[in-house]
Design a protein around this motif. Sequence first.
Motif, PDB file in Angstrom:
ATOM      1  N   PRO A 169       1.004  -1.541   0.036  1.00 19.95           N
ATOM      2  CA  PRO A 169       0.523  -0.114   0.456  1.00 19.95           C
ATOM      3  C   PRO A 169       0.842   1.455  -0.004  1.00 19.95           C
ATOM      4  O   PRO A 169       0.141   2.607  -0.845  1.00 19.95           O
ATOM      5  N   ARG A 170       1.694   1.022   0.963  1.00 19.70           N
ATOM      6  CA  ARG A 170       2.665   2.452   0.720  1.00 19.70           C
ATOM      7  C   ARG A 170       4.481   1.922   0.492  1.00 19.70           C
ATOM      8  O   ARG A 170       4.636   1.349   1.467  1.00 19.70           O
ATOM      9  N   PRO A 171       4.347   2.045  -1.180  1.00 19.81           N
ATOM     10  CA  PRO A 171       6.204   2.064  -0.964  1.00 19.81           C
ATOM     11  C   PRO A 171       7.338   2.592  -0.107  1.00 19.81           C
ATOM     12  O   PRO A 171       6.831   3.712   0.322  1.00 19.81           O
ATOM     13  N   ARG A 172       8.539   1.695  -0.079  1.00 20.53           N
ATOM     14  CA  ARG A 172       9.075   2.575   1.068  1.00 20.53           C
ATOM     15  C   ARG A 172      10.024   4.222   0.259  1.00 20.53           C
ATOM     16  O   ARG A 172      10.300   4.458   0.745  1.00 20.53           O
ATOM     17  N   LYS A 173       9.499   3.641  -0.584  1.00 19.81           N
ATOM     18  CA  LYS A 173      10.527   4.568  -1.932  1.00 19.81           C
ATOM     19  C   LYS A 173       9.756   4.662  -2.984  1.00 19.81           C
ATOM     20  O   LYS A 173       8.871   3.648  -3.222  1.00 19.81           O
ATOM     21  N   ASN A 174      10.336   5.726  -3.717  1.00 15.74           N
ATOM     22  CA  ASN A 174       9.756   5.914  -5.006  1.00 15.74           C
ATOM     23  C   ASN A 174       9.702   4.787  -6.116  1.00 15.74           C
ATOM     24  O   ASN A 174      10.306   4.257  -6.072  1.00 15.74           O
ATOM     25  N   VAL A 175       7.895   4.205  -6.870  1.00 18.75           N
ATOM     26  CA  VAL A 175       8.269   3.699  -8.399  1.00 18.75           C
ATOM     27  C   VAL A 175       9.073   4.086  -8.847  1.00 18.75           C
ATOM     28  O   VAL A 175       9.327   4.772  -9.433  1.00 18.75           O
TER      29      VAL A 175
END
Length: 304
Positions: free
Chosen positions: A85-91
């Motif tokens: 739901p919330r990646p640790r950093k940018n896609v």
Amino acid sequence: MKLVTYRRHPADAGRLGALVDDTVVDIARLGEATGEPLPGTMLDFIDLGPDAVRVASDLLDEMRGDWPLGVRLPRASVTLLAPIPRPRKNVFGIGLNYLEHIAEAARGLDTPAGMPEAPVVFSKPPTAVIGPDAPILHNAAMTQQLDWEVELAVVMGTTATRIDEAAAMDHVFGYSVMLDVSARDNRRAGQWIFSKGQDSYAPFGPCIVTADEIDDPHDLALWLTKNGEEKQRSNTGFMYFKIPQLIADISSGITLEPGDVIATGTPEGVGAGREPQEWMWPGDVIEYGVEGIGTMRNPVVKIG
């Protein structure tokens, strides 16, 4: 395995599950019932490495049809979120990575017509990520050219720094589906992040399929429809830069970490490449998918 993040009620935190037929099996509760310590979130599970995949897969095979009490829920009774739901950093996004899309982008977006010498890399912030059935936000004050791009997403499983192409696939956890939503009229002096990275511009899901389940990620059909009308249909075999090249290129200067996501580019059929050009508007419904992974659906909703 097909791994999901799900919740039963709107206030609930997302939990890690596995899709088995028409049910969702809660991985942490399955572990508790069988004496295997397994985590309750996707990122924690990915962090555990390949052993966690093996343990969970073996448990699902062993217990299938005889599930412990409280570990299984009907698929219809839960809401699926983005797998992470919330990646640790940018896609990490990849532009201009299918041959015919390069040609249509040159016609409709004034991008270079020739083949890129290296992958074209941009990014989407974690706040852009949404899950199945969540709304794509259309703000008319921001864009009149909201476009679609269906893509295969690669999810990293282990840390990769300056990785050779030959070893790159050993670092992949699994695969998913992403819609690269693009406000074409928000490109700024060649910079793409505002065009690509606004809230809701990275629909992602419905699951992550672990790498052991995909024989060849470069031979998967992918497709997209708008309001039931097909707009894109192609195969990941037409990628110009293949997944090992993408991982090697990004990791040459930016460390890829467990849970990082790479959206590998889109084939032809985007709205900007059509004659006349075509865009997404409030009320539209976008459905899209990748073979062997699943199908996503997102409505376009007016804001502002």
